[in-house]
Design an enzyme around this catalytic site. Sequence first.
Site, PDB file in Angstrom:
ATOM      1  N   ASP A   1       0.818  -1.209   0.000  1.00 14.43           N
ATOM      2  CA  ASP A   1       0.000   0.000   0.000  1.00 14.43           C
ATOM      3  C   ASP A   1       0.857   1.266   0.000  1.00 14.43           C
ATOM      4  O   ASP A   1       1.527   1.573   0.988  1.00 14.43           O
ATOM      5  CB  ASP A   1      -0.910  -0.016   1.243  1.00 14.43           C
TER       6      ASP A   1
ATOM      7  N   ARG B   1      -9.543   6.030 -15.137  1.00 15.24           N
ATOM      8  CA  ARG B   1     -10.290   5.270 -14.132  1.00 15.24           C
ATOM      9  C   ARG B   1      -9.322   5.126 -12.966  1.00 15.24           C
ATOM     10  O   ARG B   1      -8.202   4.628 -13.144  1.00 15.24           O
ATOM     11  CB  ARG B   1     -10.647   3.880 -14.651  1.00 15.24           C
TER      12      ARG B   1
ATOM     13  N   ASP C   1      -8.291   3.182 -10.102  1.00 16.37           N
ATOM     14  CA  ASP C   1      -8.495   1.865  -9.510  1.00 16.37           C
ATOM     15  C   ASP C   1      -8.427   1.953  -7.980  1.00 16.37           C
ATOM     16  O   ASP C   1      -7.600   2.684  -7.430  1.00 16.37           O
ATOM     17  CB  ASP C   1      -7.392   0.916 -10.014  1.00 16.37           C
TER      18      ASP C   1
ATOM     19  N   GLU D   1     -13.032   4.226  -8.931  1.00 16.84           N
ATOM     20  CA  GLU D   1     -13.651   2.956  -8.589  1.00 16.84           C
ATOM     21  C   GLU D   1     -13.891   2.903  -7.085  1.00 16.84           C
ATOM     22  O   GLU D   1     -12.977   2.653  -6.302  1.00 16.84           O
ATOM     23  CB  GLU D   1     -12.763   1.772  -9.006  1.00 16.84           C
TER      24      GLU D   1
ATOM     25  N   ASN E   1     -18.735  -5.311 -15.017  1.00 14.15           N
ATOM     26  CA  ASN E   1     -17.355  -4.901 -15.271  1.00 14.15           C
ATOM     27  C   ASN E   1     -16.446  -6.116 -15.231  1.00 14.15           C
ATOM     28  O   ASN E   1     -16.908  -7.253 -15.050  1.00 14.15           O
ATOM     29  CB  ASN E   1     -16.922  -3.771 -14.327  1.00 14.15           C
TER      30      ASN E   1
HETATM   31  C1  AAO Z   1      -4.771 -11.280  -6.417  1.00 18.95           C
HETATM   32  C2  AAO Z   1      -5.259 -12.536  -5.713  1.00 18.95           C
HETATM   33  C3  AAO Z   1      -5.266 -12.327  -4.217  1.00 18.95           C
HETATM   34  C4  AAO Z   1      -3.861 -11.949  -3.752  1.00 18.95           C
HETATM   35  C5  AAO Z   1      -3.424 -10.700  -4.503  1.00 18.95           C
HETATM   36  C6  AAO Z   1      -2.004 -10.285  -4.182  1.00 18.95           C
HETATM   37  O1  AAO Z   1      -6.587 -12.823  -6.172  1.00 18.95           O
HETATM   38  O2  AAO Z   1      -5.654 -13.532  -3.596  1.00 18.95           O
HETATM   39  O3  AAO Z   1      -3.863 -11.677  -2.364  1.00 18.95           O
HETATM   40  O4  AAO Z   1      -3.497 -10.935  -5.922  1.00 18.95           O
HETATM   41  O5  AAO Z   1      -1.136 -11.330  -4.449  1.00 18.95           O
HETATM   42  C7  AAO Z   1      -7.650  -7.724  -9.030  1.00 18.95           C
HETATM   43  C8  AAO Z   1      -8.281  -9.042  -8.612  1.00 18.95           C
HETATM   44  C9  AAO Z   1      -7.706  -9.567  -7.324  1.00 18.95           C
HETATM   45  C10 AAO Z   1      -6.205  -9.648  -7.416  1.00 18.95           C
HETATM   46  C11 AAO Z   1      -5.712  -8.230  -7.669  1.00 18.95           C
HETATM   47  C12 AAO Z   1      -4.192  -8.128  -7.755  1.00 18.95           C
HETATM   48  O6  AAO Z   1      -9.689  -8.846  -8.470  1.00 18.95           O
HETATM   49  O7  AAO Z   1      -8.234 -10.883  -7.108  1.00 18.95           O
HETATM   50  O8  AAO Z   1      -5.654 -10.172  -6.217  1.00 18.95           O
HETATM   51  O9  AAO Z   1      -6.235  -7.799  -8.954  1.00 18.95           O
HETATM   52  O10 AAO Z   1      -3.704  -8.952  -8.725  1.00 18.95           O
HETATM   53  C13 AAO Z   1     -12.340  -4.669  -3.467  1.00 18.95           C
HETATM   54  C14 AAO Z   1     -11.804  -3.288  -3.797  1.00 18.95           C
HETATM   55  C15 AAO Z   1     -11.858  -2.953  -5.262  1.00 18.95           C
HETATM   56  C16 AAO Z   1     -11.291  -4.086  -6.122  1.00 18.95           C
HETATM   57  C17 AAO Z   1     -12.068  -5.344  -5.778  1.00 18.95           C
HETATM   58  C18 AAO Z   1     -11.595  -6.542  -6.596  1.00 18.95           C
HETATM   59  O11 AAO Z   1     -12.517  -2.304  -3.050  1.00 18.95           O
HETATM   60  O12 AAO Z   1     -11.082  -1.776  -5.454  1.00 18.95           O
HETATM   61  O13 AAO Z   1     -11.865  -5.643  -4.382  1.00 18.95           O
HETATM   62  N1  AAO Z   1     -11.336  -3.768  -7.558  1.00 18.95           N
HETATM   63  C19 AAO Z   1     -10.144  -3.221  -8.258  1.00 18.95           C
HETATM   64  C20 AAO Z   1      -9.958  -3.826  -9.639  1.00 18.95           C
HETATM   65  C21 AAO Z   1      -9.566  -5.271  -9.515  1.00 18.95           C
HETATM   66  C22 AAO Z   1      -8.208  -5.394  -8.835  1.00 18.95           C
HETATM   67  C23 AAO Z   1      -7.980  -4.357  -7.827  1.00 18.95           C
HETATM   68  C24 AAO Z   1      -8.882  -3.356  -7.524  1.00 18.95           C
HETATM   69  C25 AAO Z   1      -6.644  -4.292  -7.214  1.00 18.95           C
HETATM   70  O14 AAO Z   1     -11.115  -3.629 -10.390  1.00 18.95           O
HETATM   71  O15 AAO Z   1      -9.556  -5.940 -10.756  1.00 18.95           O
HETATM   72  O16 AAO Z   1      -8.106  -6.686  -8.197  1.00 18.95           O
HETATM   73  O17 AAO Z   1      -5.870  -3.445  -8.055  1.00 18.95           O
HETATM   74  C26 AAO Z   1     -16.600  -5.694  -0.572  1.00 18.95           C
HETATM   75  C27 AAO Z   1     -16.084  -4.267  -0.613  1.00 18.95           C
HETATM   76  C28 AAO Z   1     -15.387  -3.935  -1.885  1.00 18.95           C
HETATM   77  C29 AAO Z   1     -14.356  -4.997  -2.211  1.00 18.95           C
HETATM   78  C30 AAO Z   1     -15.062  -6.357  -2.269  1.00 18.95           C
HETATM   79  C31 AAO Z   1     -14.124  -7.489  -2.662  1.00 18.95           C
HETATM   80  O18 AAO Z   1     -17.712  -5.815  -1.466  1.00 18.95           O
HETATM   81  O19 AAO Z   1     -17.165  -3.377  -0.447  1.00 18.95           O
HETATM   82  O20 AAO Z   1     -14.754  -2.685  -1.751  1.00 18.95           O
HETATM   83  O21 AAO Z   1     -13.757  -4.694  -3.483  1.00 18.95           O
HETATM   84  O22 AAO Z   1     -15.620  -6.602  -0.999  1.00 18.95           O
HETATM   85  O23 AAO Z   1     -13.202  -7.682  -1.644  1.00 18.95           O
HETATM   86  C32 AAO Z   1     -21.375  -7.806  -1.216  1.00 18.95           C
HETATM   87  C33 AAO Z   1     -21.195  -6.469  -0.514  1.00 18.95           C
HETATM   88  C34 AAO Z   1     -20.022  -5.733  -1.116  1.00 18.95           C
HETATM   89  C35 AAO Z   1     -18.825  -6.566  -0.958  1.00 18.95           C
HETATM   90  C36 AAO Z   1     -19.085  -7.836  -1.704  1.00 18.95           C
HETATM   91  C37 AAO Z   1     -17.939  -8.797  -1.676  1.00 18.95           C
HETATM   92  O24 AAO Z   1     -21.768  -7.624  -2.577  1.00 18.95           O
HETATM   93  O25 AAO Z   1     -22.357  -5.726  -0.641  1.00 18.95           O
HETATM   94  O26 AAO Z   1     -19.823  -4.475  -0.512  1.00 18.95           O
HETATM   95  O27 AAO Z   1     -20.191  -8.509  -1.157  1.00 18.95           O
HETATM   96  O28 AAO Z   1     -17.703  -9.201  -0.360  1.00 18.95           O
END
Ligand code: AAO
Length: 512
Positions: A182, A210, A212, A248, A313
Amino acid sequence: MGVYFLLLFVGLCWGQYNPNTLPKRTSIVHLFEWRWQDIALECERYLAPNGFGGVQISPPNENVIITDPQQPWWERYQPVSYKLCTRSGNETEFIDMVTRCNNVGVHIYVDAVINHMCGANAGAGDHATCGSYFNAKTEDFPAVPYSGWDFNDHKCKSRSGNIEDYHDISQVRDCRLVSLLDLALGKDYVRSRIAEYLNHLIDIGVAGFRIDAAKHMWPEDVKAILDKLKDLNARWFPAGTKPFIYQEVIDLGGEPIKGSDYFGNGRVTEFKYGAKLGTVIRKWNGEKMAYLKNWGEGWGFVPSDRALVFVDNHDNQRGHGAGGSSILTFWDSRLYKMASGFMLAHPYGFTRVMSSFRWPRYFENGRDINDWVGPPSNADGSIKPVTINADTTCGNDWVCEHRWRQIKNMVIFRNVVDGEPFSNWWDNGSNQVAFGRGNKGFIIFNNDDWNMNVYVQTGLPAGTYCDVISGQKENNKCTGKQVFVSGDGMANFQINTDVEDPFIAIHVEAKL
Ligand code: AAO
């Protein structure tokens, strides 16, 4: 004079909300994981002629190469430096793409990954897309350069160093998102390195960003970076134009961090939009299309001029991020086309169309175990080109939703009705609904399980119109259905449940 002042004011103070698309180009498309060469060609051969305003591209900066699993799509969200080489192409190809797209009036929007660097377990070495050395353990990224001092470890108060509780605002913003290192965006040094990266892209000619993982940054830190950004390149944009910013922020309610916290910086992604629209069109939880009458702010969404909207998305189409199983995707193509048609006809928000690749989706215990699979690629790891078939669809497992006739024609519909009010709503109290956009366009849906045969007010001038869903206007003929609007604006619509697409859309540029 007054108008000039108003424009000046808008230009100076509100630039970051303006998508910077050409006039009457009202949507962008996310060409997820496409190569820069293919995007340049697509701008010239398809996007410009069909009125698309721009392209959101995958992150262009150097990322870690992950081999377990083999080059997942998400490795691109693990930066190693701000050099412009990735699986999509190198800097020369990037510059060529931006230049060629801008030259045909299609603008480029960069997915800016600035909250973090790679994951803590990414190792050490030069396994990165430009070959730069890095060490995740010691937080050393000499190609930027960043060192341990440039990360938030000392600020983070969670036990593991990762985000453990989304109800703790400081944790969400100062700890590691899924172990991603971070960055200390409170430091001017870090802000300056990021601003340099974004300004380099602005110099090349991109139109916006965008942001991220914006939720994981303090809004004032994002602002401090944006304040360092230049105006857009005057070769293609009017003097004084600011980059378009959409952040985002996943806000489905229930967490202390709100989308509105970020309005000072630009627009935000409205995730409720796709989640709710999917629920309605699937008819889950007792929802009906008739309830869409007050769609938009009436559903608790952010104000229209602060929203970036989409049906799905790159995350939630495969179970990442948020939205859950209600999200509609190309896998549910009939419902997906309806949702896209509704979104593109409705005036709320700035619209982004998704363009995906197919992957071997495989559910185990309700979870897609192949949610990591990267873009179509060759044995050496290079991304496959987007080939174009004789019928204008794409080959090599590129889905190209933006080329589906129904979606492409609704992108044009939105351009034609731009600025016209939401009008002439009609519904049957169930899932047959219709609405117009002033006297320029009209759309009607039958998502009930019975046939529809109705006379409704379209608001359109009398004449014969081509339905742009079952076909379109070609050589002054309709290739699909025709609709006859009488002198009083009324028209008859019949939509049986067994048709390919249970909706009809007409607009003044598809009139015979
Ligand atoms: C990968 C591996 C991980 C490993 C990491 C580091 O999968 O296991 O630890 O590498 O080695 C993308 C992938 C990730 C990947 C990452 C890095 O999706 O799997 O990790 O690249 O390679 C949160 C964030 C949001 C993010 C989203 C995926 O807030 O910013 O997670 N999106 C962006 C990009 C995305 C990217 C990243 C960010 C990182 O679009 O492609 O990740 O650059 C809650 C929270 C959300 C949170 C979600 C998921 O949501 O509110 O903020 O999003 O959880 O953790 C209900 C709830 C809802 C909740 C949801 C899920 O719907 O109402 O609020 O359930 O619990």
